[in-house]
Design an enzyme around this catalytic site. Structure first.
Site, PDB file in Angstrom:
ATOM      1  CB  SER A 141      -2.542   0.488   4.970  1.00 16.61           C
ATOM      2  OG  SER A 141      -3.010  -0.010   6.202  1.00 16.61           O
ATOM      3  CE1 TYR A 154      -7.647   1.766   3.958  1.00 19.67           C
ATOM      4  CE2 TYR A 154      -6.690   0.117   5.413  1.00 19.67           C
ATOM      5  CZ  TYR A 154      -6.646   1.368   4.822  1.00 19.67           C
ATOM      6  OH  TYR A 154      -5.597   2.215   5.098  1.00 19.67           O
TER       7      TYR A 154
END
Length: 243
Positions: A141, A154
């Protein structure tokens, strides 16, 4: 270089980036196996691909279970004789501030986003070494490069995926390639599972510029389709209007 007849496993293949990747790779001649927990979604994805005349299959898989991952990879070898590529795409993103103490959600992110990737590597790598070729693609990501409020855990999991992939690249032998692909904001179901109200509202604004999942699928296709002597180590794909 054609990817025709390459045997490719895509985890998290029932929706979003995973489903778009399964479709695009199959349309380009690969034999694609979509894996995820939700078999109803997998059946839909695969049936549409088959109706178009392409080759696809599916496996029910929880990436947090290493035995399931091993069994899935071994079944693919038994059915197709090889596994050329694994795309470790499965991930979750229940964002919240640390002070919210959503311990179960932290653990779920660690289990899926980190252990799931390691399990994919652990299951595929020995077989790829035996066949003297293979390609392991890990989906991280933009959060592997920056940290924002509500995303600490995250982002930590995606930093870990980045580190794991770089370590794999440095260690890889027997013509095994390793690629990290880091999407910016992309259309997916990830944000649908945010239980924290503040984080969920912030994500609605953030996702206004979201890329289609097909954009990431094209990046994955690009990495796979390079000649064997070219290793695409790292790709960041994000909206051109993002900061």
């Amino acid at each position: 270089m054609s990817i025709k007849n390459k045997v490719i496993l895509v985890t998290g293949g029932s929706s979003g980036i995973g489903a778009a990747t399964v479709e695009l790779l199959a349309e380009n001649g690969a034999v694609v196996i979509a894996a995820a927990r939700r078999t109803d979604k997998l059946e839909t994805v695969v049936s549409i691909i088959r109706q178009k005349g392409y080759i696809a299959d599916y496996k029910q898989l929880d990436v947090t279970d290493f035995n399931q991952m091993q069994d899935t990879v071994e079944e693919i070898i038994e059915s197709y004789g090889k596994i050329d590529v694994i795309v470790n795409n499965a991930g979750v993103m229940p964002l919240s501030k640390l002070e919210s103490l959503k311990i179960d959600e932290w653990n779920r992110m660690i289990d899926v986003n980190i252990r799931g990737v390691l399990h994919g590597i652990g299951a595929a790598l020995p077989l790829m070494k035996e066949q003297h070729s293979g390609h392991i693609i890990n989906i991280a990501s933009i959060g592997a490069y920056e940290v924002t409020p509500t995303a600490a855990v995250y982002c930590a999991t995606k930093y870990a995926v980045r580190a794991i992939t770089e370590g794999l690249r440095q260690e890889a032998t027997n013509n095994i390639r390793a690629t990290l692909i880091s999407p910016g904001v992309t259309e997916s179901e990830l944000a649908d599972h945010i239980t924290d109200k503040q984080a969920s509202e912030a994500m609605l604004e953030y996702r206004r510029l979201a890329l289609p999942a097909s954009a990431i699928a094209k990046a994955i296709l690009y990495a796979i389709s390079q000649p064997a002597e070219i290793d695409v180590s790292e790709l960041i794909v994000r909206p051109s209007l993002s900061s």
